[in-house]
Design a protein around this motif. Structure first.
Motif, PDB file in Angstrom:
ATOM      1  N   UNK A 281       0.808  -1.200   0.000  1.00 54.23           N
ATOM      2  CA  UNK A 281       0.000   0.000   0.000  1.00 54.23           C
ATOM      3  C   UNK A 281       0.849   1.261   0.000  1.00 54.23           C
ATOM      4  N   UNK A 282       0.171   2.409   0.016  1.00 53.00           N
ATOM      5  CA  UNK A 282       0.859   3.708   0.041  1.00 53.00           C
ATOM      6  C   UNK A 282       1.245   4.039   1.478  1.00 53.00           C
ATOM      7  N   UNK A 283       2.497   4.380   1.674  1.00 51.63           N
ATOM      8  CA  UNK A 283       3.014   4.568   3.025  1.00 51.63           C
ATOM      9  C   UNK A 283       2.594   5.911   3.619  1.00 51.63           C
ATOM     10  N   UNK A 284       2.077   5.849   4.844  1.00 52.28           N
ATOM     11  CA  UNK A 284       1.858   7.050   5.647  1.00 52.28           C
ATOM     12  C   UNK A 284       3.087   7.332   6.508  1.00 52.28           C
ATOM     13  N   UNK A 285       3.554   6.274   7.166  1.00 52.31           N
ATOM     14  CA  UNK A 285       4.605   6.476   8.170  1.00 52.31           C
ATOM     15  C   UNK A 285       5.487   5.239   8.260  1.00 52.31           C
ATOM     16  N   UNK A 286       6.800   5.506   8.348  1.00 50.42           N
ATOM     17  CA  UNK A 286       7.758   4.452   8.662  1.00 50.42           C
ATOM     18  C   UNK A 286       7.929   4.480  10.174  1.00 50.42           C
ATOM     19  N   UNK A 293       3.051   2.098   8.546  1.00 52.23           N
ATOM     20  CA  UNK A 293       1.606   2.277   8.423  1.00 52.23           C
ATOM     21  C   UNK A 293       1.331   2.729   6.993  1.00 52.23           C
ATOM     22  N   UNK A 294       0.419   2.034   6.328  1.00 54.44           N
ATOM     23  CA  UNK A 294       0.051   2.391   4.961  1.00 54.44           C
ATOM     24  C   UNK A 294      -1.462   2.587   4.900  1.00 54.44           C
ATOM     25  N   UNK A 295      -1.954   2.894   3.710  1.00 55.98           N
ATOM     26  CA  UNK A 295      -3.394   3.061   3.559  1.00 55.98           C
ATOM     27  C   UNK A 295      -4.141   1.740   3.706  1.00 55.98           C
ATOM     28  N   UNK A 296      -3.406   0.642   3.778  1.00 53.29           N
ATOM     29  CA  UNK A 296      -4.039  -0.661   3.973  1.00 53.29           C
ATOM     30  C   UNK A 296      -4.056  -1.096   5.434  1.00 53.29           C
ATOM     31  N   UNK A 297      -3.244  -0.479   6.255  1.00 56.32           N
ATOM     32  CA  UNK A 297      -3.220  -0.835   7.667  1.00 56.32           C
ATOM     33  C   UNK A 297      -1.810  -0.796   8.224  1.00 56.32           C
ATOM     34  N   UNK A 298      -1.581  -1.611   9.245  1.00 57.51           N
ATOM     35  CA  UNK A 298      -0.270  -1.732   9.876  1.00 57.51           C
ATOM     36  C   UNK A 298       0.467  -2.895   9.219  1.00 57.51           C
ATOM     37  N   UNK A 299       1.670  -2.617   8.700  1.00 59.27           N
ATOM     38  CA  UNK A 299       2.423  -3.616   7.951  1.00 59.27           C
ATOM     39  C   UNK A 299       3.700  -3.950   8.693  1.00 59.27           C
ATOM     40  N   UNK A 300       3.978  -5.248   8.786  1.00 59.27           N
ATOM     41  CA  UNK A 300       5.206  -5.718   9.421  1.00 59.27           C
ATOM     42  C   UNK A 300       5.982  -6.576   8.436  1.00 59.27           C
ATOM     43  N   UNK A 301       7.287  -6.388   8.430  1.00 53.39           N
ATOM     44  CA  UNK A 301       8.131  -7.194   7.536  1.00 53.39           C
ATOM     45  C   UNK A 301       8.092  -8.672   7.915  1.00 53.39           C
ATOM     46  N   UNK A 302       7.994  -8.957   9.214  1.00 56.82           N
ATOM     47  CA  UNK A 302       8.060 -10.337   9.694  1.00 56.82           C
ATOM     48  C   UNK A 302       6.709 -10.923  10.070  1.00 56.82           C
ATOM     49  N   UNK A 303       5.690 -10.074  10.220  1.00 59.25           N
ATOM     50  CA  UNK A 303       4.404 -10.566  10.731  1.00 59.25           C
ATOM     51  C   UNK A 303       3.232 -10.218   9.812  1.00 59.25           C
ATOM     52  N   UNK A 304       3.510  -9.689   8.639  1.00 59.84           N
ATOM     53  CA  UNK A 304       2.451  -9.478   7.663  1.00 59.84           C
ATOM     54  C   UNK A 304       1.655  -8.204   7.877  1.00 59.84           C
ATOM     55  N   UNK A 350      -0.611   3.423  14.055  1.00 61.89           N
ATOM     56  CA  UNK A 350      -1.587   2.948  13.084  1.00 61.89           C
ATOM     57  C   UNK A 350      -2.956   3.552  13.356  1.00 61.89           C
ATOM     58  N   UNK A 351      -3.310   3.711  14.626  1.00 64.92           N
ATOM     59  CA  UNK A 351      -4.607   4.294  14.973  1.00 64.92           C
ATOM     60  C   UNK A 351      -4.700   5.759  14.552  1.00 64.92           C
ATOM     61  N   UNK A 352      -3.556   6.403  14.369  1.00 64.67           N
ATOM     62  CA  UNK A 352      -3.588   7.800  13.938  1.00 64.67           C
ATOM     63  C   UNK A 352      -4.096   7.933  12.503  1.00 64.67           C
ATOM     64  N   UNK A 353      -3.951   6.862  11.737  1.00 61.69           N
ATOM     65  CA  UNK A 353      -4.374   6.901  10.340  1.00 61.69           C
ATOM     66  C   UNK A 353      -5.631   6.071  10.085  1.00 61.69           C
ATOM     67  N   UNK A 354      -5.914   5.148  10.975  1.00 61.19           N
ATOM     68  CA  UNK A 354      -7.109   4.316  10.898  1.00 61.19           C
ATOM     69  C   UNK A 354      -7.804   4.452  12.256  1.00 61.19           C
ATOM     70  N   UNK A 355      -8.366   5.635  12.527  1.00 63.16           N
ATOM     71  CA  UNK A 355      -8.603   6.026  13.914  1.00 63.16           C
ATOM     72  C   UNK A 355      -9.995   5.750  14.454  1.00 63.16           C
TER      73      UNK A 355
END
Length: 376
Positions: A281-286, A293-304, A350-355
């Motif tokens: 997805x499109x990144x909001x925050x590293x 955090x992207x427009x799809x949710x919270x993304x983890x390299x190791x946990x999906x 993540x809650x800051x963008x999907x609040x």
């Protein structure tokens, strides 16, 4: 049509037999053959005896029959020869055309392979250029290099709204700063119109509301093209202190640019689906190493991916449905092996963008520069 070997042959034209002509020829021939006998019977032996005429006639008939047999044999031989030559010619034509087609397909395959190689080379060169521009931030921080990196990321649509937020210190729970590069709508009093002014903004992300603030304050400064990076960061620190965030300002430092470089590279790799990518997805925050955090949710390299639907319902959605916003919270525990502080920070951001809360940093500046639209 084709023969038994599958070789195409032309259809033989049908020969129309002229029975009338054959009958006339037969009557004439019979008349000529019978005339010596008639003349001999009428005028005597001066035209020959009946025995000699009969012998001659039989000899001629025999000769004619042999000639017919020879002609028939020659005709069959000639017919087979012609058919054989025609079949051979047809096979040669087919083989020639097949070879031409194979050669054309081979040449086409070579051209397509060359085109594919050129395409892969061009894409690889473009990717290498983009990543080189963003990686340069870690060692050579300047307005120009930051602008180039943001433009490359925006060209891929890798940043949500053209803005990316990164930690501004070496502490995961430290202050966070957003970077954006795009046109600012400004009032032109003389012309009486609105026009875009190029503007790079450094924005301190305010997470904690203060009693003295009636709302969430916007703490940001402009970074001008002729201003060194250190001066731009110092200006942000001064602005943070002026707005009452002096404690947080003390943690602001150079690591933010290293984080910015990593964030942009990983956002672009995810957008281009390059080998080893993990951002979706499109990144909001590293958020931190291996978390975004992207427009799809919270993304983890190791946990999906934790989809945005797993977070509390946004306030505007609850209002649209006519329901009160309840106390629903995201209750997932920290994945195995993840430090509690990392997980707590990742979920909070993540809650800051999907609040379900009242503040929302997403959405960006509405318009942003790309490599194609840059004013530089």
């Amino acid at each position: 049509m084709t023969d038994r070997q599958g070789v195409p042959v032309s259809e033989e034209p049908q020969v129309k037999v002229r029975w009338g002509a054959m009958a006339i020829v037969a009557v004439v021939g019979f008349g000529v053959s019978a005339s010596p006998f008639v003349l001999s019977a009428k005028f005597g032996d001066q035209f020959g005896t009946q025995q000699s005429l009969l012998a001659t006639a039989l000899l001629n008939v025999g000769t004619a029959v042999m000639l017919v047999a020879v002609a028939f044999l020659l005709e069959r031989v000639l017919e087979k020869r012609v058919k054989s030559v025609a079949r051979t010619s047809a096979q040669e034509v087919v083989e020639t055309r097949t070879k031409d087609l194979e050669r054309a397909n081979s040449n086409l395959g070579v051209r397509l392979d060359a085109l594919q190689a050129q395409l892969e080379s061009q894409v690889a060169a473009t990717d290498a250029h983009r990543f080189a521009e963003s990686s340069r931030l870690a060692s050579d921080v300047s307005f120009e290099n930051v602008a180039k990196a943001l433009e490359h990321a925006n060209s891929l649509g890798a940043l949500a709204g053209g803005v990316v937020v990164v930690p501004a210190s070496e502490q995961i729970d430290g202050p966070r700063v957003g970077f954006s590069w795009g046109p600012q709508m400004a009032d032109d009093e003389e012309a009486g119109i609105l026009h875009g002014q190029p503007r790079m903004r450094l924005t301190y992300v305010v997470e904690e509301k203060r009693p003295e603030h009636t709302g969430t304050p916007v703490v940001e400064v402009d970074w001008h093209a002729d201003t060194p990076a250190a001066e731009a960061v110092a200006a942000l620190v001064v602005e943070m202190r002026r707005r009452g965030f002096g404690a947080e300002a003390g943690s602001i430092g150079a690591p933010m640019f290293q984080h910015l470089s990593i964030a942009i590279q990983e956002a672009m790799a995810g957008r281009a689906a390059l080998p080893g990518f993990w951002v979706r997805g499109e990144m909001y925050e590293w958020v931190w190493d291996g978390w975004a955090v992207t427009d799809r949710g919270l993304v983890s390299r190791d946990h999906g991916l934790y989809e945005s639907g797993e977070f509390p319902e946004p306030l505007h959605s609850a209002i649209m449905r006519g329901h009160r916003r309840g106390p629903k919270e995201f209750e997932a525990g920290a994945p195995e092996g993840v430090e509690p502080k990392v997980w707590e920070t990742a979920v909070r951001r993540a809650k800051a963008y999907h609040p379900a809360g009242s503040y929302f940093i997403g959405g960006g500046i509405g318009s942003f520069y790309t490599s194609e639209t840059t004013p530089r």
